[in-house]
Design a protein around this motif. Structure first.
Motif, PDB file in Angstrom:
ATOM      1  N   SER A   1      18.144   0.190   3.804  1.00  0.00           N
ATOM      2  CA  SER A   1      18.391   0.614   2.429  1.00  0.00           C
ATOM      3  C   SER A   1      17.254   1.540   1.977  1.00  0.00           C
ATOM      4  CB  SER A   1      18.459  -0.603   1.505  1.00  0.00           C
ATOM      5  OG  SER A   1      17.182  -1.218   1.398  1.00  0.00           O
ATOM      6  N   ARG A   2      17.461   2.243   0.870  1.00  0.00           N
ATOM      7  CA  ARG A   2      16.411   3.140   0.369  1.00  0.00           C
ATOM      8  C   ARG A   2      15.128   2.372   0.086  1.00  0.00           C
ATOM      9  NH1 ARG A   2      14.401   5.400  -4.897  1.00  0.00           N
ATOM     10  NH2 ARG A   2      15.336   3.553  -5.836  1.00  0.00           N
ATOM     11  N   LEU A   3      15.240   1.246  -0.604  1.00  0.00           N
ATOM     12  CA  LEU A   3      14.041   0.478  -0.930  1.00  0.00           C
ATOM     13  C   LEU A   3      13.387  -0.095   0.319  1.00  0.00           C
ATOM     14  CD1 LEU A   3      15.122  -1.366  -4.207  1.00  0.00           C
ATOM     15  CD2 LEU A   3      13.891   0.802  -3.934  1.00  0.00           C
ATOM     16  N   GLY A   4      14.203  -0.490   1.298  1.00  0.00           N
ATOM     17  CA  GLY A   4      13.657  -0.979   2.553  1.00  0.00           C
ATOM     18  C   GLY A   4      12.906   0.108   3.297  1.00  0.00           C
ATOM     19  N   LEU A   5      13.477   1.300   3.343  1.00  0.00           N
ATOM     20  CA  LEU A   5      12.838   2.431   4.031  1.00  0.00           C
ATOM     21  C   LEU A   5      11.550   2.843   3.325  1.00  0.00           C
ATOM     22  CD1 LEU A   5      16.030   4.531   4.818  1.00  0.00           C
ATOM     23  CD2 LEU A   5      14.504   3.504   6.523  1.00  0.00           C
ATOM     24  N   LEU A   6      11.571   2.884   1.987  1.00  0.00           N
ATOM     25  CA  LEU A   6      10.371   3.254   1.241  1.00  0.00           C
ATOM     26  C   LEU A   6       9.256   2.244   1.482  1.00  0.00           C
ATOM     27  CD1 LEU A   6      11.952   4.361  -2.164  1.00  0.00           C
ATOM     28  CD2 LEU A   6      10.811   5.854  -0.507  1.00  0.00           C
ATOM     29  N   SER A   7       9.612   0.969   1.484  1.00  0.00           N
ATOM     30  CA  SER A   7       8.615  -0.075   1.729  1.00  0.00           C
ATOM     31  C   SER A   7       8.025   0.039   3.132  1.00  0.00           C
ATOM     32  CB  SER A   7       9.259  -1.450   1.533  1.00  0.00           C
ATOM     33  OG  SER A   7       8.321  -2.473   1.766  1.00  0.00           O
ATOM     34  N   ARG A   8       8.874   0.281   4.109  1.00  0.00           N
ATOM     35  CA  ARG A   8       8.396   0.421   5.487  1.00  0.00           C
ATOM     36  C   ARG A   8       7.526   1.665   5.636  1.00  0.00           C
ATOM     37  NH1 ARG A   8      13.870   0.639   8.508  1.00  0.00           N
ATOM     38  NH2 ARG A   8      12.548   1.103  10.315  1.00  0.00           N
ATOM     39  N   LEU A   9       7.898   2.737   4.954  1.00  0.00           N
ATOM     40  CA  LEU A   9       7.120   3.972   5.045  1.00  0.00           C
ATOM     41  C   LEU A   9       5.736   3.791   4.421  1.00  0.00           C
ATOM     42  CD1 LEU A   9       6.979   6.947   5.821  1.00  0.00           C
ATOM     43  CD2 LEU A   9       8.088   7.511   3.638  1.00  0.00           C
ATOM     44  N   VAL A  10       5.680   3.168   3.266  1.00  0.00           N
ATOM     45  CA  VAL A  10       4.399   2.929   2.613  1.00  0.00           C
ATOM     46  C   VAL A  10       3.513   2.037   3.486  1.00  0.00           C
ATOM     47  CG1 VAL A  10       3.318   1.706   0.676  1.00  0.00           C
ATOM     48  CG2 VAL A  10       5.152   3.351   0.251  1.00  0.00           C
ATOM     49  N   SER A  11       4.096   1.014   4.080  1.00  0.00           N
ATOM     50  CA  SER A  11       3.322   0.132   4.970  1.00  0.00           C
ATOM     51  C   SER A  11       2.796   0.887   6.179  1.00  0.00           C
ATOM     52  CB  SER A  11       4.199  -1.040   5.436  1.00  0.00           C
ATOM     53  OG  SER A  11       4.580  -1.859   4.351  1.00  0.00           O
ATOM     54  N   ALA A  12       3.609   1.825   6.696  1.00  0.00           N
ATOM     55  CA  ALA A  12       3.210   2.599   7.875  1.00  0.00           C
ATOM     56  C   ALA A  12       2.072   3.566   7.568  1.00  0.00           C
ATOM     57  CB  ALA A  12       4.406   3.364   8.426  1.00  0.00           C
ATOM     58  N   MET A  13       1.872   3.900   6.283  1.00  0.00           N
ATOM     59  CA  MET A  13       0.809   4.835   5.901  1.00  0.00           C
ATOM     60  C   MET A  13      -0.574   4.202   6.030  1.00  0.00           C
ATOM     61  SD  MET A  13       2.583   6.582   2.559  1.00  0.00           S
ATOM     62  CE  MET A  13       1.133   7.567   2.158  1.00  0.00           C
ATOM     63  N   ARG A  14      -0.651   2.882   5.951  1.00  0.00           N
ATOM     64  CA  ARG A  14      -1.905   2.150   6.090  1.00  0.00           C
ATOM     65  C   ARG A  14      -2.974   2.687   5.140  1.00  0.00           C
ATOM     66  NH1 ARG A  14      -1.728   1.627  12.745  1.00  0.00           N
ATOM     67  NH2 ARG A  14       0.296   0.521  12.789  1.00  0.00           N
ATOM     68  N   ARG A  15      -4.097   3.141   5.678  1.00  0.00           N
ATOM     69  CA  ARG A  15      -5.180   3.595   4.802  1.00  0.00           C
ATOM     70  C   ARG A  15      -4.827   4.878   4.050  1.00  0.00           C
ATOM     71  NH1 ARG A  15     -10.415   3.388   8.621  1.00  0.00           N
ATOM     72  NH2 ARG A  15      -8.854   4.153  10.097  1.00  0.00           N
ATOM     73  N   GLY A  16      -3.813   5.585   4.509  1.00  0.00           N
ATOM     74  CA  GLY A  16      -3.375   6.791   3.811  1.00  0.00           C
ATOM     75  C   GLY A  16      -2.528   6.489   2.595  1.00  0.00           C
ATOM     76  N   LEU A  17      -2.312   5.205   2.334  1.00  0.00           N
ATOM     77  CA  LEU A  17      -1.464   4.805   1.210  1.00  0.00           C
ATOM     78  C   LEU A  17      -1.988   5.339  -0.119  1.00  0.00           C
ATOM     79  CD1 LEU A  17       0.139   1.353   0.622  1.00  0.00           C
ATOM     80  CD2 LEU A  17      -1.336   2.293  -1.143  1.00  0.00           C
ATOM     81  N   VAL A  18      -3.290   5.555  -0.244  1.00  0.00           N
ATOM     82  CA  VAL A  18      -3.866   6.039  -1.501  1.00  0.00           C
ATOM     83  C   VAL A  18      -3.218   7.346  -1.931  1.00  0.00           C
ATOM     84  CG1 VAL A  18      -5.752   7.302  -0.383  1.00  0.00           C
ATOM     85  CG2 VAL A  18      -6.028   6.464  -2.724  1.00  0.00           C
ATOM     86  N   ALA A  19      -2.729   8.144  -0.976  1.00  0.00           N
ATOM     87  CA  ALA A  19      -2.074   9.410  -1.320  1.00  0.00           C
ATOM     88  C   ALA A  19      -0.795   9.173  -2.107  1.00  0.00           C
ATOM     89  CB  ALA A  19      -1.762  10.204  -0.049  1.00  0.00           C
ATOM     90  N   ALA A  20      -0.164   8.013  -1.924  1.00  0.00           N
ATOM     91  CA  ALA A  20       1.071   7.699  -2.634  1.00  0.00           C
ATOM     92  C   ALA A  20       0.820   7.286  -4.075  1.00  0.00           C
ATOM     93  CB  ALA A  20       1.837   6.600  -1.906  1.00  0.00           C
ATOM     94  N   LEU A  21      -0.446   7.080  -4.437  1.00  0.00           N
ATOM     95  CA  LEU A  21      -0.770   6.691  -5.803  1.00  0.00           C
ATOM     96  C   LEU A  21      -1.032   7.904  -6.696  1.00  0.00           C
ATOM     97  CD1 LEU A  21      -3.016   3.566  -5.148  1.00  0.00           C
ATOM     98  CD2 LEU A  21      -0.611   3.636  -5.816  1.00  0.00           C
ATOM     99  N   ALA A  22      -0.711   9.093  -6.197  1.00  0.00           N
ATOM    100  CA  ALA A  22      -0.753  10.321  -7.000  1.00  0.00           C
ATOM    101  C   ALA A  22       0.689  10.708  -7.300  1.00  0.00           C
ATOM    102  CB  ALA A  22      -1.476  11.436  -6.250  1.00  0.00           C
ATOM    103  N   LEU A  23       1.113  10.494  -8.510  1.00  0.00           N
ATOM    104  CA  LEU A  23       2.514  10.650  -8.884  1.00  0.00           C
ATOM    105  C   LEU A  23       3.046  12.054  -8.638  1.00  0.00           C
ATOM    106  CD1 LEU A  23       4.975   9.278 -10.104  1.00  0.00           C
ATOM    107  CD2 LEU A  23       4.016   9.681 -12.377  1.00  0.00           C
ATOM    108  N   ASP A  24       2.221  13.063  -8.935  1.00  0.00           N
ATOM    109  CA  ASP A  24       2.691  14.439  -8.754  1.00  0.00           C
ATOM    110  C   ASP A  24       2.808  14.811  -7.288  1.00  0.00           C
ATOM    111  OD1 ASP A  24      -0.046  14.215  -8.520  1.00  0.00           O
ATOM    112  OD2 ASP A  24      -0.483  16.165  -9.418  1.00  0.00           O
TER     113      ASP A  24
END
Length: 312
Positions: free
Chosen positions: A205-228
């Motif tokens: 599902s979309r939410l499942g894929l987004l969750s898996r993608l964010v988890s796969a980013m690991r330490r790069g996850l901080v980039a996802a905390l920039a809304l723009d």
């Protein structure tokens, strides 16, 4: 005025102000679902033109139509329109009794409308953001493949929201099984519903894929905390994951009038004041960041939010 009061108060008093402000915003959110249920079930619903209300009702009715189509042995994705309108309305009324489902649909509608506002005001693409492009180009084949799948799922979400639809397979597992149980209660057991259940895969599902993608980013996850840079879909997923909150809380924190909760969530996620101020400016230009937030630890911000309780 509130900002000035906080800046002049002692630490304990400021924390009390922050706690009260966050609680006030949460109370406003908590009132939404009962009001939605009342309006959606009212005889005057045709007079309500609010876009969010229309999308929530559209999703509930669409779920009902899909369930009845599956029960009749038809492909629910086709949406042929051959189902009995009275039966659809009856099942939709039963689905409206599930507060979790209504909360979920409200968050999806809010997310889509926030994405549209961000695109109009700031040119943030609701589908192909800068971060998504970077993830697609990743040297990690697993991350790249997940990003491509998430991109396709996000594109489908945008289109579905414009049509006020919600595919059954996009529901979280708990809600998917709940709506199936509701359909079985209202329409009886059916082989079509059993086939629907056997083909369900939450991870795709979309939410499942987004969750898996964010988890796969690991330490790069901080980039996802920039809304723009990330867009609302990845931003809300990452913020929820970092603060151990329910995703719908992260989505609704991006709504106008929820700036204090967004600021506290970002601080709980370890963001510094300049980064928090940039996010607030995107979602609510009129919001101001209290100076005290700079000295607030992430742990204290989480405690003020009641993050653990919000995530349940």
């Amino acid at each position: 005025m509130v900002k000035q009061t906080m800046d002049m108060a002692g630490d304990d008093a400021v924390e009390a102000i922050l706690r009260d402000g966050a609680a006030r915003e949460l109370r406003a959110l908590s009132a939404v679902v009962p009001v939605l249920r009342h309006l959606l079930g009212a005889e005057v619903q045709g007079l309500v033109s609010d876009a969010l209300l229309a999308r929530v009702r559209g999703m509930i009715v669409d779920l009902s139509a899909q369930l009845l189509a599956a029960h009749s042995g038809h492909d629910p994705a086709v949406r042929s329109g051959s189902e009995d309108p009275a039966a659809i309305d009856g099942l939709a009324a039963a689905l409206l009794a599930d507060e979790r489902l209504l909360t979920h649909c409200h968050a999806l509608a809010a997310e889509s409308l926030i994405a549209e506002r961000l695109q109009q005001r700031h040119g943030i693409d609701p589908v192909l953001t800068g971060l998504v492009q970077e993830l697609i180009a990743s040297q990690d084949n697993g991350v790249s493949a997940l990003a491509m799948q998430a991109l396709a799922a996000q594109s489908r979400f945008v289109q579905s929201q414009r049509r006020m639809e919600l595919p059954l397979g996009e529901l979280p597992a708990e809600l998917f099984h709940a709506v199936l149980a509701c359909a079985q209660t209202e329409a009886g057991e059916g082989a079509g519903l059993a086939r629907l259940k056997s083909g369900y895969d939450e991870a795709m599902s979309r939410l499942g894929l987004l969750s898996r993608l964010v988890s796969a980013m690991r330490r790069g996850l901080v980039a996802a905390l920039a809304l723009d840079h990330a867009g609302i879909a990845l931003f809300a997923t990452a913020l929820a994951q970092e603060t151990r909150s329910a995703r719908h809380h992260a989505v609704l924190a991006c709504h106008e009038g929820q700036a204090l909760r967004l600021a506290l969530m970002l601080r709980a996620a370890g963001q510094a004041s300049p980064a928090i101020a940039r996010q607030l400016a995107l979602v609510d230009p009129a919001a101001s960041l209290p100076d005290f937030l700079a000295t607030l630890s992430p742990e204290r911000a989480a405690a003020l939010l009641g993050t653990d309780e919000a995530g349940r």
